[in-house]
Design a protein around this motif. Structure first.
Motif, PDB file in Angstrom:
ATOM      1  N   ILE A  25      16.231 -24.204  47.890  1.00 44.65           N
ATOM      2  CA  ILE A  25      15.166 -24.400  48.881  1.00 44.65           C
ATOM      3  C   ILE A  25      15.674 -25.235  50.049  1.00 44.65           C
ATOM      4  O   ILE A  25      15.414 -24.917  51.218  1.00 44.65           O
ATOM      5  N   GLU A  26      16.412 -26.295  49.737  1.00 45.32           N
ATOM      6  CA  GLU A  26      16.943 -27.154  50.785  1.00 45.32           C
ATOM      7  C   GLU A  26      17.934 -26.404  51.669  1.00 45.32           C
ATOM      8  O   GLU A  26      17.966 -26.593  52.888  1.00 45.32           O
ATOM      9  N   ALA A  27      18.744 -25.544  51.064  1.00 45.77           N
ATOM     10  CA  ALA A  27      19.704 -24.754  51.833  1.00 45.77           C
ATOM     11  C   ALA A  27      18.979 -23.808  52.781  1.00 45.77           C
ATOM     12  O   ALA A  27      19.410 -23.604  53.930  1.00 45.77           O
ATOM     13  N   ALA A  28      17.881 -23.212  52.293  1.00 49.53           N
ATOM     14  CA  ALA A  28      17.099 -22.305  53.136  1.00 49.53           C
ATOM     15  C   ALA A  28      16.470 -23.070  54.301  1.00 49.53           C
ATOM     16  O   ALA A  28      16.441 -22.578  55.435  1.00 49.53           O
ATOM     17  N   GLN A  29      15.963 -24.276  54.027  1.00 53.12           N
ATOM     18  CA  GLN A  29      15.385 -25.097  55.091  1.00 53.12           C
ATOM     19  C   GLN A  29      16.439 -25.465  56.124  1.00 53.12           C
ATOM     20  O   GLN A  29      16.190 -25.438  57.336  1.00 53.12           O
ATOM     21  N   GLY A  68       6.823 -31.348  47.646  1.00 52.87           N
ATOM     22  CA  GLY A  68       6.705 -29.968  48.093  1.00 52.87           C
ATOM     23  C   GLY A  68       7.000 -29.842  49.565  1.00 52.87           C
ATOM     24  O   GLY A  68       6.957 -30.838  50.307  1.00 52.87           O
ATOM     25  N   ILE A  69       7.269 -28.642  50.024  1.00 53.85           N
ATOM     26  CA  ILE A  69       7.634 -28.460  51.434  1.00 53.85           C
ATOM     27  C   ILE A  69       6.424 -28.577  52.353  1.00 53.85           C
ATOM     28  O   ILE A  69       6.575 -28.662  53.578  1.00 53.85           O
ATOM     29  N   ALA A  70       5.219 -28.564  51.786  1.00 56.36           N
ATOM     30  CA  ALA A  70       3.991 -28.749  52.572  1.00 56.36           C
ATOM     31  C   ALA A  70       3.101 -29.746  51.845  1.00 56.36           C
ATOM     32  O   ALA A  70       1.912 -29.500  51.633  1.00 56.36           O
ATOM     33  N   GLU A  71       3.676 -30.878  51.464  1.00 56.86           N
ATOM     34  CA  GLU A  71       2.977 -31.864  50.633  1.00 56.86           C
ATOM     35  C   GLU A  71       1.633 -32.263  51.251  1.00 56.86           C
ATOM     36  O   GLU A  71       1.557 -32.634  52.420  1.00 56.86           O
ATOM     37  N   ASN A  72       0.595 -32.143  50.434  1.00 62.53           N
ATOM     38  CA  ASN A  72      -0.754 -32.474  50.889  1.00 62.53           C
ATOM     39  C   ASN A  72      -1.545 -32.936  49.672  1.00 62.53           C
ATOM     40  O   ASN A  72      -1.920 -32.121  48.826  1.00 62.53           O
ATOM     41  N   ARG A  73      -1.816 -34.224  49.582  1.00 65.23           N
ATOM     42  CA  ARG A  73      -2.442 -34.784  48.389  1.00 65.23           C
ATOM     43  C   ARG A  73      -3.839 -34.225  48.136  1.00 65.23           C
ATOM     44  O   ARG A  73      -4.214 -33.968  46.991  1.00 65.23           O
ATOM     45  N   VAL A  74      -4.607 -34.057  49.195  1.00 66.06           N
ATOM     46  CA  VAL A  74      -5.992 -33.579  49.042  1.00 66.06           C
ATOM     47  C   VAL A  74      -6.000 -32.139  48.521  1.00 66.06           C
ATOM     48  O   VAL A  74      -6.703 -31.813  47.551  1.00 66.06           O
ATOM     49  N   ASP A 118       9.568 -17.462  55.109  1.00 67.73           N
ATOM     50  CA  ASP A 118      10.876 -17.221  54.492  1.00 67.73           C
ATOM     51  C   ASP A 118      11.036 -18.057  53.226  1.00 67.73           C
ATOM     52  O   ASP A 118      11.577 -17.583  52.220  1.00 67.73           O
ATOM     53  N   LEU A 119      10.577 -19.298  53.274  1.00 66.37           N
ATOM     54  CA  LEU A 119      10.703 -20.192  52.119  1.00 66.37           C
ATOM     55  C   LEU A 119       9.868 -19.690  50.941  1.00 66.37           C
ATOM     56  O   LEU A 119      10.293 -19.786  49.786  1.00 66.37           O
ATOM     57  N   ILE A 120       8.697 -19.149  51.247  1.00 67.67           N
ATOM     58  CA  ILE A 120       7.862 -18.585  50.183  1.00 67.67           C
ATOM     59  C   ILE A 120       8.584 -17.421  49.514  1.00 67.67           C
ATOM     60  O   ILE A 120       8.584 -17.289  48.278  1.00 67.67           O
ATOM     61  N   MET A 121       9.229 -16.583  50.312  1.00 70.15           N
ATOM     62  CA  MET A 121       9.985 -15.463  49.751  1.00 70.15           C
ATOM     63  C   MET A 121      11.161 -15.946  48.914  1.00 70.15           C
ATOM     64  O   MET A 121      11.515 -15.315  47.909  1.00 70.15           O
ATOM     65  N   VAL A 122      11.765 -17.063  49.304  1.00 73.38           N
ATOM     66  CA  VAL A 122      12.850 -17.648  48.500  1.00 73.38           C
ATOM     67  C   VAL A 122      12.319 -18.071  47.139  1.00 73.38           C
ATOM     68  O   VAL A 122      12.944 -17.814  46.105  1.00 73.38           O
ATOM     69  N   TYR A 123      11.159 -18.716  47.135  1.00 78.49           N
ATOM     70  CA  TYR A 123      10.535 -19.124  45.868  1.00 78.49           C
ATOM     71  C   TYR A 123      10.334 -17.913  44.958  1.00 78.49           C
ATOM     72  O   TYR A 123      10.709 -17.941  43.772  1.00 78.49           O
ATOM     73  N   PHE A 124       9.741 -16.866  45.502  1.00 78.64           N
ATOM     74  CA  PHE A 124       9.438 -15.689  44.683  1.00 78.64           C
ATOM     75  C   PHE A 124      10.707 -14.956  44.239  1.00 78.64           C
ATOM     76  O   PHE A 124      10.796 -14.485  43.102  1.00 78.64           O
TER      77      PHE A 124
END
Length: 230
Positions: free
Chosen positions: A134-138, A59-65, A146-152
């Motif tokens: 997603i990668e293109a947006a990044q 994920g773009i904000a990978e966080n295991r916890v 902006d990335l969240i809006m791309v997802y939606f």
């Protein structure tokens, strides 16, 4: 027309339209419980499903916890049958709305039941999006918002589809919510139809529930097609 109904379907006629046990009240209660609980639980599920994808593996904000906590909460709540959830969280329901009986009280278990279901649906939809978008947006310097809006934006047609599925499931849950006196067509079918052997009441309540489901499915499919063709 009314005299014909009174003569041929006396139990249906006797219930009337208004009042606590009227057909109009039952229809409104089902509508109210379905859409208000989805507004609450659906919003929670949408946010949770999004962050399950964002904080999950790759994920773009990978966080295991964070991912572990969100995943386990969704799994635990998803695994509790709704009829058990109704009684299990009655103290929480009383603390929030002041009672564990009635239409407003049913909103608490209904919202908690739709939350994990919708979260998983959203997670599946967003995790299956084309990673290249997603990668293109990044790469173009898009911010986190902006990335969240791309997802939606990319997942919108499928999000409408799973919203339709969730609303239909909620209609079924509202029928079970009749067990705590929540009202609605489900309680009419059970309390004033089945338990009193009034088959005409049971039939009409069931028919109205099916019509409600059909309308939700039709509108959901219509919106999905219009969005997909844009």
């Amino acid at each position: 027309m009314l005299s014909w109904i009174q003569a041929n379907f006396p139990h249906i006629y006797k219930m009337g339209w208004g009042g606590q046990t009227g057909w109009g009240t039952a229809i409104y209660s089902t509508f109210y419980m379905t859409f208000v609980s989805f507004g609450i639980g659906g919003a929670m599920g949408l946010i949770s499903g999004l962050f399950l994808v964002l904080t999950g593996p790759r994920g773009i904000a990978e966080n295991r916890v964070a991912f572990w906590i969100l995943d386990k909460v969704a799994s635990i709540l998803r695994g509790i049958p709704f009829i058990i959830l109704l009684s299990a969280i009655s103290p929480l329901t009383r603390a929030i709305v002041g009672t564990s009986i009635g239409m407003n009280a049913a909103l608490v278990p209904l919202s908690l039941s739709v939350y994990p279901f919708f979260a998983r649906q959203v997670q599946v939809v967003l995790s299956e999006l084309d990673g290249g978008v997603i990668e293109a947006a990044q790469a173009s310097g898009a911010t986190f918002g902006d990335l969240i809006m791309v997802y939606f934006r990319e997942g919108l047609p499928d999000l409408i589809r799973v919203t339709t599925l969730t609303l239909i499931s909620l209609v079924g849950y509202t029928a079970m919510a009749g067990a705590i006196g929540a009202g609605g067509l489900g309680q009419v079918a059970l309390s004033y139809g089945y338990l009193r052997s009034n088959d005409d009441v049971t039939f009409l309540a069931t028919l109205l529930i099916l019509i409600f489901i059909f309308v939700i499915q039709f509108v959901g499919d219509l919106i999905t097609r219009k969005i997909s063709h844009k």
